[in-house]
Enzyme design. Sequence first.
Site, short mmCIF file in Angstrom:
data_model
loop_
_atom_site.label_atom_id
_atom_site.label_comp_id
_atom_site.label_asym_id
_atom_site.label_seq_id
_atom_site.Cartn_x
_atom_site.Cartn_y
_atom_site.Cartn_z
N HIS A 9 0.81 -1.22 0.00
CA HIS A 9 0.00 0.00 0.00
C HIS A 9 0.84 1.27 0.00
O HIS A 9 0.35 2.34 -0.31
CB HIS A 9 -0.98 -0.01 1.19
CG HIS A 9 -0.37 0.25 2.53
ND1 HIS A 9 -0.08 -0.75 3.44
CD2 HIS A 9 -0.02 1.40 3.13
CE1 HIS A 9 0.41 -0.22 4.54
NE2 HIS A 9 0.47 1.10 4.37
N ASP A 67 -0.02 -7.56 1.24
CA ASP A 67 0.44 -6.19 1.49
C ASP A 67 1.96 -6.11 1.55
O ASP A 67 2.53 -5.46 2.42
CB ASP A 67 -0.17 -5.62 2.78
CG ASP A 67 -0.10 -4.08 2.81
OD1 ASP A 67 0.25 -3.49 1.77
OD2 ASP A 67 -0.38 -3.49 3.87
N SER A 103 4.72 2.27 7.97
CA SER A 103 4.39 1.12 7.15
C SER A 103 5.56 0.66 6.29
O SER A 103 6.16 1.46 5.57
CB SER A 103 3.21 1.45 6.23
OG SER A 103 2.03 1.62 6.95
#
Length: 238
Positions: A34, A64, A141
């Site tokens: 993402h 992901d 992230s």
Amino acid sequence: AAAGTVRILGNACGLGVEGSGWIVAPGVVVTNAHVIEGASRISITLFDGRELEAEVVGSDRDSDLAVLKVAGKGLPAHPLGRSADLLIGETVVAIGNPFGLSRTVTAGVLSARGRAVPSESGERVYSDFLQTDASINPGNSGGPLVNLEGSVIGINTAVISGANGIGFAIPADRARRVVDDLLRFGELRPLWTGVRWTTLDADLARELGVAAQGSPRGVAIEKVFPDSPGADAGLESG
């Protein structure tokens, strides 16, 4: 591990999306899918301040995870560690770039294993996540979650909006297969066991004469296809 961590900026539709990642092998960067999704241009900033262009080797939305390729000399690589023997309560450290604050390090403990976490859009549910109270915020992230030995045990991925001290990471052992497939094939290859089975419930357990304490758990094998991984492993129908 900190030296191998990078800041990632993906330019998607004219907007900059910032995240983290780290150099898992010479010229190879791992991050979340993402972070780079839809990006037409991806740049990474190294620990020493160098900024380099990166190309996507492969990306998988369901896990992901994404793998990037970058050219540069003297890149400090740090391989994936193991997550199978983690203990609840052990100290962990999250490294990344929350809110654009480069090379931020936060510490906490491993709170739980095997958590199921819905994606931000609600389209899918990620399973088998590590939970930690080490502060993980937007921009973290894709960065590494490490133990006190400096081994990368997970990849920081998600937070629960409005919840303080609850963050999630993809376990290193699960990430390893995805990263290996992305490097080899550019995509995640589906698994095939060559076995057809049905869930073992109380009625089926009695029918098969399977003795079990409490509720029986497992599967009953219905068919094993010839020359399949299941057949090679010695699994048999029944």
